[in-house]
Write an enzyme that holds these catalytic residues in place. Structure first.
Site, PDB file in Angstrom:
ATOM      1  N   CYS A  69       1.071  -1.478   0.155  1.00 28.22           N
ATOM      2  CA  CYS A  69       0.072  -0.197  -0.520  1.00 28.22           C
ATOM      3  C   CYS A  69       0.869   1.272  -0.294  1.00 28.22           C
ATOM      4  O   CYS A  69       0.647   2.029  -0.453  1.00 28.22           O
ATOM      5  CB  CYS A  69      -1.141  -0.353   1.525  1.00 28.22           C
ATOM      6  SG  CYS A  69      -2.012  -1.474   0.880  1.00 28.22           S
ATOM      7  N   CYS A  74      10.124   7.397  -9.562  1.00 29.67           N
ATOM      8  CA  CYS A  74       7.996   6.786  -9.048  1.00 29.67           C
ATOM      9  C   CYS A  74       8.399   7.481  -7.808  1.00 29.67           C
ATOM     10  O   CYS A  74       9.337   8.476  -7.470  1.00 29.67           O
ATOM     11  CB  CYS A  74       8.647   5.151  -8.819  1.00 29.67           C
ATOM     12  SG  CYS A  74       9.785   4.760  -7.873  1.00 29.67           S
TER      13      CYS A  74
END
Ligand SMILES: [Zn+2]
Length: 288
Positions: free
Chosen positions: A68, A241
């Site tokens: 997550c 990222c």
């Protein structure tokens, strides 16, 4: 005293630990998980059904696990899965019983759909609940899985030092206006939250699946940078990222494509990703 265990953990080593502890102590395990817009629920070790190891005998390679922290999760989804988990626990505790003992309930929040798939039965060869178990006491689950028992601060180390630059290095590249291509490999939904100017967004999944239209755009952008460069040097591609894990995977994919699917490029990962950029270079850049 307890009879039912709820696994609400967020990482693979803890899932194996809780599973083995439940098998060894003969407890039912009600397990739920959520990622992005999807949730899953199963009851393990229940009325002769499989345990977690029966379904997943071997832990996945750490670099293939999206947690997550990297992938994100819409907060409502774990809320829904937690409620369903509580429901199964109450049904088992009150004697009504659960029907999730050998099936996986899947929730797709995007399409607002539930579906169930039947799981394979308890395996006689299972290392913990099988006929000749090799796991007879708890072991070191971080060693077993090759990853830390946390989904926070997970740092993959897939590349060599010369394949990576720091955010400070990248800031200097920008300050010098060196020709290069900045490739942001996050999903579009995250790019919409924040991104560095002039970055090209191609999600890691599109690179891995060699999605045609995305690869075309990439080729075109590499060609444009090449035209601007006066030398014959390879086009420098910097990959970014959120945290610097997916970008390392993308560097590996791009290195394989270099010289075949796209022109020769020199690919480097920006360590720590945009969150490092926010912490060390631009405090106004959003953290999420
Ligand atoms: Zn098992």
């Amino acid at each position: 005293m307890y009879d039912i265990v709820a696994d609400c953990s967020d990482n693979v080593p803890t899932r194996y630990l809780v599973n083995d502890a439940c098998v060894l102590s003969g407890k039912t395990l009600v397990s739920a998980s959520a990622l992005r817009m999807e949730g899953q629920l199963t009851v393990y070790n229940y009325h002769g059904g499989p345990c977690y190891r029966c379904i997943f005998p071997k832990p996945p390679p750490p670099e293939t696990v999206t947690n997550c922290s990297d992938g994100g999760v819409l907060g409502v989804v774990p809320g829904i899965m937690g409620c369903l988990q509580a429901l199964e626990i109450l049904k088992i505790a009150s004697g009504q019983g659960s029907s999730c003992g050998q099936q996986l309930l899947m929730f797709d929040a995007q399409d607002a759909k539930f579906r169930t798939i039947r799981l394979r039965p308890k395996q006689n060869s299972c290392a913990v609940c099988g006929e000749n178990p090799t796991v007879t006491h708890l072991v070191d689950y971080e060693v077993f899985c090759g990853s830390a028992a946390t989904d926070k601060c997970r740092r993959l180390n897939l590349l060599s030092k010369d394949q990576r630059v720091t955010v400070q290095d990248y800031k200097s590249i920008l300050d010098r206006s060196d020709f290069h291509l900045l490739l942001d490999v996050r999903p579009l939904v995250e790019v919409d939250i924040c991104h560095l100017p002039s970055s090209l967004n191609i999600p890691l999944s599109s690179l891995e699946n060699k999605k045609c239209d995305h690869i075309q755009v990439l080729k075109e952008r590499i060609r444009q940078v090449k035209e601007q460069m006066s030398s014959e040097a390879q086009v420098p591609v910097y990959v970014i990222c959120k945290l610097g894990n997916d970008s390392q995977k993308a560097v590996k994919v791009l290195e394989k494509m270099s010289g075949s699917e796209v022109d020769f490029v020199s690919v480097k990962d920006i360590c720590g990703g945009l969150m490092a950029w926010s912490q060390k270079i631009d405090p106004l850049f959003p953290q999420y």
